[in-house]
Design a protein around this motif. Structure first.
Motif, PDB file in Angstrom:
ATOM      1  N   ASN A 181       0.868  -1.173   0.000  1.00 49.03           N
ATOM      2  CA  ASN A 181       0.000   0.000   0.000  1.00 49.03           C
ATOM      3  C   ASN A 181       0.906   1.225   0.000  1.00 49.03           C
ATOM      4  O   ASN A 181       1.697   1.411   0.929  1.00 49.03           O
ATOM      5  CB  ASN A 181      -0.913  -0.002   1.233  1.00 49.03           C
ATOM      6  N   GLU A 182       0.830   2.042  -1.044  1.00 49.26           N
ATOM      7  CA  GLU A 182       1.740   3.183  -1.166  1.00 49.26           C
ATOM      8  C   GLU A 182       1.661   4.127   0.026  1.00 49.26           C
ATOM      9  O   GLU A 182       2.628   4.798   0.361  1.00 49.26           O
ATOM     10  CB  GLU A 182       1.456   3.934  -2.473  1.00 49.26           C
ATOM     11  N   THR A 183       0.502   4.166   0.680  1.00 47.52           N
ATOM     12  CA  THR A 183       0.352   5.020   1.858  1.00 47.52           C
ATOM     13  C   THR A 183       1.167   4.487   3.028  1.00 47.52           C
ATOM     14  O   THR A 183       1.602   5.242   3.903  1.00 47.52           O
ATOM     15  CB  THR A 183      -1.129   5.129   2.270  1.00 47.52           C
ATOM     16  N   LEU A 184       1.385   3.174   3.046  1.00 51.30           N
ATOM     17  CA  LEU A 184       2.030   2.536   4.187  1.00 51.30           C
ATOM     18  C   LEU A 184       3.484   2.146   3.943  1.00 51.30           C
ATOM     19  O   LEU A 184       4.109   1.557   4.832  1.00 51.30           O
ATOM     20  CB  LEU A 184       1.251   1.277   4.580  1.00 51.30           C
ATOM     21  N   THR A 185       4.022   2.457   2.760  1.00 50.26           N
ATOM     22  CA  THR A 185       5.374   1.976   2.459  1.00 50.26           C
ATOM     23  C   THR A 185       6.436   2.551   3.394  1.00 50.26           C
ATOM     24  O   THR A 185       7.509   1.968   3.546  1.00 50.26           O
ATOM     25  CB  THR A 185       5.756   2.299   1.006  1.00 50.26           C
ATOM     26  N   CYS A 187       6.037   2.612   6.502  1.00 49.89           N
ATOM     27  CA  CYS A 187       5.890   1.803   7.721  1.00 49.89           C
ATOM     28  C   CYS A 187       6.104   2.664   8.975  1.00 49.89           C
ATOM     29  O   CYS A 187       6.760   2.245   9.930  1.00 49.89           O
ATOM     30  CB  CYS A 187       6.854   0.624   7.710  1.00 49.89           C
ATOM     31  N   LEU A 189       3.258   4.676  10.122  1.00 48.63           N
ATOM     32  CA  LEU A 189       1.924   5.106  10.548  1.00 48.63           C
ATOM     33  C   LEU A 189       1.301   3.991  11.375  1.00 48.63           C
ATOM     34  O   LEU A 189       0.615   3.106  10.836  1.00 48.63           O
ATOM     35  CB  LEU A 189       1.058   5.425   9.318  1.00 48.63           C
ATOM     36  N   LEU A 192      -2.560   2.993  10.964  1.00 50.07           N
ATOM     37  CA  LEU A 192      -2.883   2.329   9.705  1.00 50.07           C
ATOM     38  C   LEU A 192      -2.275   0.934   9.635  1.00 50.07           C
ATOM     39  O   LEU A 192      -2.875   0.019   9.070  1.00 50.07           O
ATOM     40  CB  LEU A 192      -2.394   3.176   8.536  1.00 50.07           C
ATOM     41  N   SER A 196      -4.538  -2.211   8.833  1.00 49.51           N
ATOM     42  CA  SER A 196      -4.428  -2.776   7.490  1.00 49.51           C
ATOM     43  C   SER A 196      -3.481  -3.962   7.366  1.00 49.51           C
ATOM     44  O   SER A 196      -3.622  -4.767   6.450  1.00 49.51           O
ATOM     45  CB  SER A 196      -3.970  -1.681   6.513  1.00 49.51           C
ATOM     46  N   CYS A 204       7.765  -2.498   3.174  1.00 51.28           N
ATOM     47  CA  CYS A 204       8.267  -1.208   3.662  1.00 51.28           C
ATOM     48  C   CYS A 204       9.329  -0.707   2.693  1.00 51.28           C
ATOM     49  O   CYS A 204      10.336  -1.382   2.480  1.00 51.28           O
ATOM     50  CB  CYS A 204       8.870  -1.352   5.060  1.00 51.28           C
ATOM     51  N   GLU A 206      10.933   3.037   1.939  1.00 56.95           N
ATOM     52  CA  GLU A 206      11.076   4.494   1.983  1.00 56.95           C
ATOM     53  C   GLU A 206      12.364   4.870   2.690  1.00 56.95           C
ATOM     54  O   GLU A 206      12.593   4.462   3.827  1.00 56.95           O
ATOM     55  CB  GLU A 206       9.892   5.136   2.713  1.00 56.95           C
TER      56      GLU A 206
END
Length: 280
Positions: A181-185, A187, A189, A192, A196, A204, A206
Motif C-alpha cells: 500500500n503506497e500510503t504505508l510503504t 511503515c 503510521l 494504519l 491494514s 516497507c 522508503e
C-alpha cells in the motif's frame, strides 16, 4: 607476537591469548587522515570478541539468560590457545590487501586453524580473496572456516524467489498475505499498520535506512515485513527480510497485479557458490 597499540599493551597477552596483531596499512594508504577507534588489535565493536568466545571461550560457571537456563557457558574448544589478527575496521572497512596480508601472517606464524567471520559479498569463488587464501592454507594443512552469511528468501505465490537478508532466528516458514500500500510503504503510521497489516507481510519501502521502520513494525506487532533497502546489515530479530531495491519491482508489480497476493519468507538459510558452479 603481541603487538602494542591504542588501549592494548603487549603484557595483556597470556597463556590463552598468545598473539595479537593488526593490519591497516592499505586502509591508511587510501585515507591517511582516517581516525580509527582503536589503532591496535583491540576489538572495536565486540563482534570479534563474541565470535571468538563461541569458538574458544573458557568455561564460565553460574551463567544464565536473565535467570533462565542456568548452567556453565563455554566455547566449542575451550582448551585451545588464541592468536588474533585484526584486518577489518569500523572506520575504513575491509580492504582485500589487508585481509590477505593478515591471513598470510597467520600462516607464517604456524597457526593450525583460521576462523574468519568476514566475507566479500558477490565475489565469485575464483576471485574471492577469502577463497584464494583459504586454498593456500589448505595446501599446507591449515583448516579455514568462514562466515556463511545470514540469509532469508522471499517467495511470491507466482513462483518467483528473491534472496534477501534476515537475522530472524526462527526455522518456521512465514506464509501469509502480502500487502503493498503506497500510503504505508514508510511503515511509520502505527494506526494504519494496525488496521491494514493484520496477519499480513507488509512491504516497507522508503528512505535509505530502515531502522525507524523496524522499530515501528516490532512495536506494533506486525506479522511480517519485507524491507526494501540497501542497508542490509541493519539487525533485527523479527520475522522479516531485507531485499535490494533492484528486486523491488518484482515484489511491487506482483502485489499490485494480483487480487489476493501471498508470499512466503523462509529464514536461517545459507547459499554457497552463487553465480558459479560448485566443485564436484
Amino acid at each position: 607476537m603481541c603487538e602494542p597499540g591504542v588501549q592494548l599493551k603487549s603484557s595483556m597477552c597470556n597463556r590463552k591469548l598468545i598473539g595479537a596483531r593488526y593490519f591497516n596499512k592499505n586502509v591508511l594508504a587510501q585515507d591517511s587522515n582516517i581516525s580509527f577507534v582503536y589503532n591496535s588489535p583491540r576489538d572495536e565493536t565486540g563482534h570479534g570478541t563474541h565470535t571468538t568466545s563461541i569458538a574458544t571461550g573458557n568455561c564460565v560457571r553460574g551463567v544464565s539468560y536473565f535467570k533462565y537456563v542456568k548452567g556453565t557457558a563455554r566455547g566449542v574448544v575451550p582448551c585451545v590457545r588464541l592468536a588474533v589478527y585484526k584486518v577489518t575496521w569500523s572506520r575504513g572497512g575491509s580492504l582485500t590487501s589487508d585481509v590477505i596480508v593478515g591471513i598470510d601472517q597467520a600462516l607464517a606464524d604456524g597457526v593450525d586453524i583460521i576462523s574468519m567471520l568476514i566475507s566479500f559479498r558477490g565475489a565469485l569463488p575464483y576471485k574471492d580473496p577469502i577463497s584464494i587464501t583459504s586454498f593456500a592454507a589448505m595446501e599446507i594443512g591449515v583448516l579455514v572456516y568462514s562466515s556463511a552469511e545470514n540469509r532469508g528468501t522471499l517467495t511470491l505465490d507466482n513462483g518467483k524467489t528473491i534472496i534477501g537478508w534476515s537475522l530472524f532466528p526462527g526455522r518456521a516458514l512465514l506464509k501469509t498475505s502480502l500487502m503493498y500500500n503506497e500510503t504505508l510503504t514508510g511503515c511509520n503510521l502505527p494506526v494504519l499498520l494496525l488496521e491494514s497489516a493484520n496477519n499480513a507481510i507488509v512491504v516497507c519501502f522508503e528512505g535509505p535506512r530502515i531502522n525507524n521502520q523496524i522499530s515501528t513494525v516490532i512495536e506494533f506487532a506486525v506479522t511480517g515485513a519485507v524491507f526494501i533497502s540497501i542497508d542490509e546489515r541493519e539487525e533485527y530479530h523479527f520475522p522479516g527480510v531485507t531485499i535490494k531495491p533492484m528486486d523491488a519491482p518484482t515484489v511491487i508489480n506482483y502485489a499490485k497485479s494480483t487480487i489476493d497476493p501471498k508470499a512466503t519468507i523462509k529464514f536461517r538459510q545459507t547459499f554457497v557458490g552463487r553465480g558459479a558452479k560448485r566443485a564436484p
